[in-house]
Design an enzyme around this catalytic site. Structure first.
Site, PDB file in Angstrom:
ATOM      1  N   SER A   1       0.613  -1.291   0.088  1.00 20.07           N
ATOM      2  CA  SER A   1       0.198   0.069   0.080  1.00 20.07           C
ATOM      3  C   SER A   1       0.827   1.344  -0.031  1.00 20.07           C
ATOM      4  O   SER A   1       1.577   1.538  -0.945  1.00 20.07           O
ATOM      5  CB  SER A   1      -0.994   0.032   1.163  1.00 20.07           C
ATOM      6  OG  SER A   1      -2.184   1.042   0.969  1.00 20.07           O
TER       7      SER A   1
ATOM      8  N   GLU B   1      -9.521  -5.862  -3.217  1.00 21.21           N
ATOM      9  CA  GLU B   1      -8.881  -4.654  -2.513  1.00 21.21           C
ATOM     10  C   GLU B   1      -9.941  -3.675  -2.021  1.00 21.21           C
ATOM     11  O   GLU B   1      -9.651  -3.220  -0.909  1.00 21.21           O
ATOM     12  CB  GLU B   1      -7.974  -3.816  -3.722  1.00 21.21           C
ATOM     13  CG  GLU B   1      -6.794  -4.655  -4.235  1.00 21.21           C
ATOM     14  CD  GLU B   1      -5.713  -4.544  -3.450  1.00 21.21           C
ATOM     15  OE1 GLU B   1      -5.614  -3.945  -2.233  1.00 21.21           O
ATOM     16  OE2 GLU B   1      -4.574  -4.752  -3.858  1.00 21.21           O
TER      17      GLU B   1
ATOM     18  N   HIS C   1      -8.034  -5.718   1.021  1.00 25.21           N
ATOM     19  CA  HIS C   1      -6.681  -4.706   0.784  1.00 25.21           C
ATOM     20  C   HIS C   1      -5.845  -5.489   1.976  1.00 25.21           C
ATOM     21  O   HIS C   1      -6.386  -5.477   3.195  1.00 25.21           O
ATOM     22  CB  HIS C   1      -6.941  -3.504   0.939  1.00 25.21           C
ATOM     23  CG  HIS C   1      -5.777  -2.611   0.952  1.00 25.21           C
ATOM     24  ND1 HIS C   1      -4.926  -2.539  -0.201  1.00 25.21           N
ATOM     25  CD2 HIS C   1      -5.095  -1.816   1.808  1.00 25.21           C
ATOM     26  CE1 HIS C   1      -4.003  -1.433  -0.015  1.00 25.21           C
ATOM     27  NE2 HIS C   1      -4.155  -1.016   1.132  1.00 25.21           N
TER      28      HIS C   1
END
Length: 542
Positions: free
Chosen positions: A212, A330, A424
């Site tokens: 990320s 995600e 995610h």
């Protein structure tokens, strides 16, 4: 036998601990460091890698730390860098026990008899606002036991890490400001280069990795001339190649970084930099976050030369092998990134046709109106993470480096039953082998043979990539490089190689980004799908 001390008597009665159980001590150029034993792995916690500018010295590059005298104990993690408190509880909620401006530390996991091993440097995620290197989910012991040295780092966050301002630029000998958190990461890599050999690491075989915002940081490092030569491979998990503010001028629909800094100073009620520097670090950080300050890196012509997309288009990124990928779900845990859904299929289709024009048929074939909810989840995923991951491996392939693409599509009951299939960051406990130490609200991973096997495979692939640049796992299928066949590895219930994930996805979003870049007045971040600007036909774009 004559006993000369109480310690000698204890040793005679109960026996001295074996050498592997004794507190490990390493003498490095930075100084002597005493760690602790975690099975057959040595752990060194909270090791300072730079001297952080704090208080009246805020917003300067990290200062070199002189070698210390004596033996420094490294048996407790250092404080996290200052970040907002009191955010709403959610999957990623895991607040640090301690925070401080004095936070530039790193942690090292090394096998007991390490000798010239590959080094895996982990950069935590958290939107450049939160997170810390010693979250339990990032414990490096399992990977270290496979023959790598794992290093996790802290770096300045939020306004303390990414404020640009005309006054700060005027203070700088180079006339620049911002990027302090990125400079911290570069300083940590410099510390690794100078010191990791003392822990048994190979200074010529360093992998920089992150997820990320950590993966965004990996891209910044690959683009920065200041980081060149400090690492030799890259891992980018759920990266997003967003448009980035420029120091002095507004560009791509974003104010200049200095302009944004001036605005936040006014919003916080400070008259000048001295006023900001006089504020308590937590008050300042909380206030900036509440006022909407976005911590991004800055295109300043020194640390970062140009937009990431332009760097990759010119082939100027670090010439290193890369392992990159994204998760099928995600956005299931990031629904804040979704725009409001249209009222019905007709409204959805009308919005797409008006915004995507000649690209609309392509868009609707991938994300049809008959499934608005799933289509919006998939489009936002692809516009941010799928497009970026594919672009990364294509870009490295184009400059003669190997690129390995993955899709994490694994589900388990606690996640799937809550609509969070492959959400995610869901891959992280599998990469680190830390399924039992996830954050409090994380869907609990069952302790089953199938889950352990998948984790073992992923640890194997990631560790092998750090060693040789080729991801190989014992007893698992070969992971082909992306190459001409657009090959990738899917991680579902087990690893499974394939070709061309989500056919047509990359071409659509590459065309959309190309048109937004050409327009010059719009970003290419989350303004996708039903909230996209109208995409005009542009010479040089599909």
């Amino acid at each position: 036998m004559r006993l000369t001390s109480r310690a000698a008597l204890v040793a005679l009665l109960v026996g001295a601990p074996p050498a592997w159980a004794q507190a490990p001590t390493v003498t490095a150029p930075a100084g002597s460091i005493e760690g602790s034993a975690q099975g057959t792995v040595r752990v060194f916690k909270g090791v300072p890698y730079a001297q952080p500018p704090v208080g009246p010295l805020r917003w300067k590059a990290p200062a070199d730390l002189p070698a210390w005298q004596g033996v420094r104990k490294a048996t407790a993690f250092g404080p996290a860098c200052v970040q907002p408190r009191g955010r709403a509880a959610g999957i990623y909620t895991n607040p640090p026990e301690k925070m401080s401006e004095d936070c530039l530390t790193l942690n090292i996991w090394a096998p007991r008899d390490a000798n010239n091993l590959p080094v895996f440097v982990w950069i935590h995620g958290g939107a450049l606002v939160g997170g810390y290197g010693h979250e339990a989910m990032y414990d490096g012991a399992r990977m270290a036991a496979r023959g790598a040295i794992v290093v996790s780092i802290n770096y300045r966050l939020g306004i303390l890490g990414y404020l640009a301002h005309p006054g700060l630029s005027a203070e700088s000998p180079e006339g620049i400001s911002g990027n302090y958190g990125l400079l911290d990461q570069i300083a940590a890599l410099g510390w690794v280069k100078r010191n990791i050999a003392a822990f048994g690491g190979d200074t010529g075989n360093v992998t920089v990795a992150g997820e990320s915002a950590g993966a965004l940081s990996v891209m910044y490092l690959m683009a920065s001339p200041r980081a060149r030569g400090l690492f030799h491979k890259a891992v980018a998990q759920s990266a997003y190649m967003i448009s980035t503010p420029e120091l002095k001028r507004s560009a791509h629909g974003t104010p200049s970084a200095e302009g944004a800094g001036t605005q936040i100073m006014t919003a916080l009620g400070a008259k000048d930099l001295a006023g900001l520097r006089a504020m308590d670090a937590e008050t300042l950080t909380d206030g900036a976050a509440a006022k909407g300050f976005g911590p991004w890196a800055t295109i300043d012509g020194k640390v970062l030369m140009r937009q990431l997309v332009d760097t990759w288009d010119r082939g100027e990124q670090a010439p290193v092998p890369i392992l990159a990928g994204f998760n099928s779900g995600e956005i299931r845990s990031l629904r804040v990134l979704l725009p409001p859904a249209p009222a019905n299929a007709a409204a959805y289709e009308a919005a797409i046709r008006s915004r995507y024009g000649d690209l609309a048929e392509h868009y609707l074939a991938l994300y049809p109106a008959k499934a608005i909810g799933e289509g919006m989840l998939a489009n936002t995923r692809d516009a941010l993470y799928g497009w970026t991951s594919t672009r990364l491996v294509i870009g490295q392939t184009a400059i003669g480096q190997r690129g390995y693409l993955y899709l994490f599509d694994h589900g388990y009951p606690a996640a799937d039953e809550n609509g969070l299939h492959a959400f995610h960051a869901a891959e992280l406990p599998y990469v680190f082998g830390t399924a039992g130490t996830t954050p409090p609200y994380w869907p609990k991973i069952p302790d089953t043979l199938a889950e352990r096997r998948l984790s073992d495979a992923m640890i194997g692939y990631w560790t092998a990539f750090a060693k040789t640049g080729v991801p190989i796992a014992s007893g698992q299928p070969d992971w082909p490089a992306y190459g001409k066949d657009a090959s990738y590895m899917a991680f579902a219930q087990a690893p499974r190689p394939g070709r061309k994930p989500f056919p047509g996805m990359f071409a659509l979003h590459e065309a959309a980004v190309c048109r937004r870049r050409a327009a010059g007045d719009q970003p290419w971040n989350w303004n996708t799908g039903v909230i996209s600007p109208t995409l005009q036909k542009t010479a040089g774009c599909r």
